[in-house]
Design a protein around this motif. Structure first.
Motif, mmCIF file in Angstrom:
data_model
loop_
_atom_site.group_PDB
_atom_site.id
_atom_site.type_symbol
_atom_site.label_atom_id
_atom_site.label_comp_id
_atom_site.label_asym_id
_atom_site.label_seq_id
_atom_site.Cartn_x
_atom_site.Cartn_y
_atom_site.Cartn_z
ATOM 1 N N GLU A 126 0.979 -1.029 0.020
ATOM 2 C CA GLU A 126 -0.006 -0.255 -0.073
ATOM 3 C C GLU A 126 0.812 1.504 0.144
ATOM 4 O O GLU A 126 0.451 2.217 -0.573
ATOM 5 C CB GLU A 126 -1.121 0.090 1.041
ATOM 6 N N ASP A 127 2.230 1.131 0.723
ATOM 7 C CA ASP A 127 3.304 2.335 0.609
ATOM 8 C C ASP A 127 3.487 2.540 -0.986
ATOM 9 O O ASP A 127 3.481 3.676 -1.542
ATOM 10 C CB ASP A 127 4.081 1.945 1.260
ATOM 11 N N SER A 128 3.789 1.555 -1.728
ATOM 12 C CA SER A 128 4.274 1.508 -2.870
ATOM 13 C C SER A 128 3.093 2.247 -3.829
ATOM 14 O O SER A 128 3.020 3.088 -4.707
ATOM 15 C CB SER A 128 4.485 0.287 -3.679
ATOM 16 N N THR A 129 1.721 1.799 -3.425
ATOM 17 C CA THR A 129 0.610 2.344 -4.286
ATOM 18 C C THR A 129 0.483 3.822 -4.025
ATOM 19 O O THR A 129 0.107 4.484 -5.011
ATOM 20 C CB THR A 129 -0.692 1.593 -3.953
ATOM 21 N N LEU A 130 0.694 4.178 -2.891
ATOM 22 C CA LEU A 130 0.665 5.555 -2.532
ATOM 23 C C LEU A 130 1.754 6.462 -3.351
ATOM 24 O O LEU A 130 1.455 7.505 -3.889
ATOM 25 C CB LEU A 130 0.859 5.828 -0.826
ATOM 26 N N LEU A 131 3.097 5.925 -3.234
ATOM 27 C CA LEU A 131 4.130 6.498 -3.976
ATOM 28 C C LEU A 131 3.689 6.513 -5.588
ATOM 29 O O LEU A 131 3.913 7.401 -6.156
ATOM 30 C CB LEU A 131 5.286 5.604 -3.856
ATOM 31 N N ARG A 132 3.043 5.368 -5.896
ATOM 32 C CA ARG A 132 2.725 5.462 -7.536
ATOM 33 C C ARG A 132 1.634 6.696 -7.597
ATOM 34 O O ARG A 132 1.941 7.193 -8.645
ATOM 35 C CB ARG A 132 1.990 4.159 -7.684
ATOM 36 N N ASP A 133 0.670 6.740 -6.879
ATOM 37 C CA ASP A 133 -0.307 7.804 -7.366
ATOM 38 C C ASP A 133 0.191 9.224 -6.906
ATOM 39 O O ASP A 133 -0.052 9.797 -7.564
ATOM 40 C CB ASP A 133 -1.396 7.419 -6.277
ATOM 41 N N ALA A 134 1.042 9.248 -6.216
ATOM 42 C CA ALA A 134 1.429 10.504 -5.764
ATOM 43 C C ALA A 134 2.610 10.994 -7.021
ATOM 44 O O ALA A 134 2.626 12.194 -7.198
ATOM 45 C CB ALA A 134 1.923 10.716 -4.281
ATOM 46 N N LEU A 135 3.419 10.281 -6.974
ATOM 47 C CA LEU A 135 4.414 10.620 -8.052
ATOM 48 C C LEU A 135 4.748 10.133 -9.309
ATOM 49 O O LEU A 135 4.940 10.885 -10.170
ATOM 50 C CB LEU A 135 5.911 10.077 -7.066
ATOM 51 N N VAL A 136 4.465 8.478 -9.471
ATOM 52 C CA VAL A 136 4.821 8.227 -10.737
ATOM 53 C C VAL A 136 3.553 8.316 -11.832
ATOM 54 O O VAL A 136 3.827 8.782 -12.804
ATOM 55 C CB VAL A 136 4.829 6.441 -10.588
ATOM 56 N N VAL A 137 2.276 8.356 -11.420
ATOM 57 C CA VAL A 137 1.157 8.466 -12.330
ATOM 58 C C VAL A 137 1.261 9.862 -12.885
ATOM 59 O O VAL A 137 1.246 9.952 -13.983
ATOM 60 C CB VAL A 137 -0.351 8.116 -11.728
ATOM 61 N N PRO A 138 1.360 11.103 -11.870
ATOM 62 C CA PRO A 138 1.422 12.299 -12.525
ATOM 63 C C PRO A 138 2.354 12.527 -13.624
ATOM 64 O O PRO A 138 2.515 13.342 -14.397
ATOM 65 C CB PRO A 138 1.411 13.134 -11.411
ATOM 66 N N THR A 139 3.727 11.988 -13.175
ATOM 67 C CA THR A 139 4.939 12.099 -14.224
ATOM 68 C C THR A 139 4.708 11.382 -15.394
ATOM 69 O O THR A 139 4.920 12.026 -16.419
ATOM 70 C CB THR A 139 6.184 11.483 -13.386
ATOM 71 N N VAL A 140 4.036 10.241 -15.433
ATOM 72 C CA VAL A 140 3.594 9.546 -16.679
ATOM 73 C C VAL A 140 2.804 10.489 -17.504
ATOM 74 O O VAL A 140 2.873 10.698 -18.682
ATOM 75 C CB VAL A 140 3.448 8.209 -16.595
ATOM 76 N N ARG A 141 1.791 10.964 -16.810
ATOM 77 C CA ARG A 141 0.888 11.759 -17.288
ATOM 78 C C ARG A 141 1.435 13.131 -18.070
ATOM 79 O O ARG A 141 1.029 13.599 -19.164
ATOM 80 C CB ARG A 141 -0.399 12.150 -16.480
ATOM 81 N N GLY A 142 2.269 13.506 -17.257
ATOM 82 C CA GLY A 142 2.966 14.967 -17.504
ATOM 83 C C GLY A 142 4.056 14.704 -18.868
ATOM 84 O O GLY A 142 3.843 15.488 -19.775
#
Ligand code: AMP
Ligand code: GLY
Length: 434
Positions: free
Chosen positions: A245-261
């Motif tokens: 669940e920590d990795s999911t949080l990291l994914r949603d906060a940092l990875v997903v917006p990066t890829v979208r950007g």
């Protein structure tokens, strides 16, 4: 598969070993490679700066896949040149590599996509910078970052106003040439640092990514995180107390917006992004982007991956990454850097190394062969790497491997992974004080 691997350090030797051990047969070429990589393939006489030379060789010899290790050639446009020749490349175009090549560009990107990060201001004029430092309200240390590439030496944590002012002057005076003519002044973040690698495959038509296991590097030269910063003295992964669940949080906060950007800005990406993350009291914060694999994190990741590496990287290079996750070996991997006397200052070169037959993987980072014998040829000389059922046994296995390798002045840290192990054994989570 005919592969061109660009680079010459421990990261590239670790990748070369994994590529050659894959089910897919690999014919390996390296530019410039090293004597150790030369034992696995053919080294080509091109320096990393020789973009035109490497592109010319590749255009003629048509590798099925080119893999670019270090940031320098990525920022300088090697991937663009190879792609223009119609080749499949694992590595970002220069536009995308600016996420590492310009810290102010990266910071603006983070703000545009609301990616949590430290407050900062970019300055290129001395009086302006001095005024900001004099009126600083974000607490100490003040983090000063040269905007451009500075071989890992462009970040200073200034404990006092005097130190911050002196660093600012030295940077703007051109300590790192053009790279430090713009300086980022940044608020300090506190917490646990980790390295999150993400394979990314983004263009106008799709935006895909897959996260690799989180690793932790140890930047300081001495045990207990003391002494000056280095390129990294050892790493391990995954982090035992970092839950799904920590990795999911990291994914949603940092990875997903990066890829979208990336996609929104038309920044094509076919390679790896390495997010330097600080897990602060209020959650994960992005410190920086790197447009390449970490070193020594790669030495850990190669031990963990249970994949046909040539095929995995080719999927990314050809823009057809399409999977939720990568296959991993269970347990934990670790890599301990054996450094030369004098590192991180001036390392003593040419010192003969005694290598027996260690029970762990010996990765060559800064060695060469002289009259048939390995000698030191860089600051970080060898990375002892292994994999075991858990972090404690992986640490133990490295200890055993250390018995069969030695040279005068060899230095290494015995505490790689120890702090995390104690944190885990005490039942603490990533939200508890580090
Ligand atoms: P580099 O990998 O050379 O860019 O080094 C950056 C290192 O500086 C990071 O690994 C952190 O340890 C540290 N660092 C960078 N930004 C901050 C920050 N805002 N607060 C605290 N430490 C930082
Ligand atoms: N190990 C940190 C880096 O590769 O930048």
């Amino acid at each position: 598969m005919k592969i061109l691997l660009v680079g010459s350090g421990g990261r590239e030797h670790a990748m070369a070993l994994k590529l050659k051990a894959a089910p897919t047969p690999v014919e390996l070429f390296a530019a410039p490679g090293s004597d150790a990589v030369g034992d696995l393939g053919t080294c080509l006489p091109y320096r990393l700066e020789d973009i035109a030379g490497i592109v010319k060789w590749a255009a003629e010899h048509r590798p099925d896949l080119s893999i670019i290790g270090p940031e320098g050639p990525l920022v300088a446009g090697l991937a663009d040149g190879l792609r223009a020749a119609g080749l499949a490349v694992f590595g970002h175009d220069a536009n995308t590599a600016r996420l590492e090549g310009s810290k102010s560009f990266a910071k603006d990107f983070m703000h545009r996509y609301r990616i949590p990060c430290a407050a900062s201001v970019s300055v290129s004029e001395l009086h302006n910078g001095e005024a900001i430092i004099s009126a600083w309200t974000h607490g100490y240390p003040i983090v000063l970052k040269a905007d451009g590439l500075a071989a890992g030496k462009g970040v200073v944590l200034a404990a006092t106003q005097e130190e911050a002012l002196a660093t600012l002057r030295s940077f703007l005076d051109g300590q790192f040439g053009e790279a430090s003519k713009t300086v980022l002044l940044e608020a300090p973040l506190f917490g646990m640092e980790l390295s999150q690698h993400v394979l990314v495959d983004v263009d106008a038509t799709h935006a895909r990514y897959v996260m690799l296991p989180p690793c932790q590097d140890h930047k300081r030269i001495f045990e207990g995180d003391k002494g000056p910063n280095t390129g990294g003295m050892g790493a391990f992964g995954p982090i035992p107390f970092l839950k799904a669940e920590d990795s999911t949080l990291l994914r949603d906060a940092l990875v997903v917006p990066t890829v979208r950007g990336l996609q929104q800005e038309g920044l094509n990406a076919r390679g790896v992004l390495f997010l330097g993350v600080m897990w602060a009291a209020d959650g994960p914060r992005l410190l920086e982007y790197n447009c390449r694999f970490g070193d020594p994190e790669t030495q850990v990741l190669m031990q963990l991956l249970n994949e046909d590496l040539p095929q995995l990287l080719l999927e990314v290079a050809e823009g057809r990454l399409d999977r939720e996750r990568v296959k991993l070996n269970p347990g934990c991997a670790i890599s301990v850097v054996l450094a030369a006397e004098g590192y991180p200052g001036a390392p003593k070169m040419g010192v003969p190394i005694d290598v027996g037959t260690p029970s762990v993987t010996v990765i060559h980072a800064g060695t060469k062969k002289l009259d048939g014998r390995w000698v030191t040829n860089g600051g970080r000389v060898i990375n002892l790497s292994t994999h075991a059922g858990n972090l404690a046994s992986a640490r133990q296995r490295i200890q055993e491997g250390l018995d069969s390798i030695h040279w005068p002045g060899m230095q290494y840290r015995k505490d790689i992974g120890l702090r995390a192990l104690r944190h885990a054994e005490a039942g603490r989570s990533v939200r508890d004080a580090w």
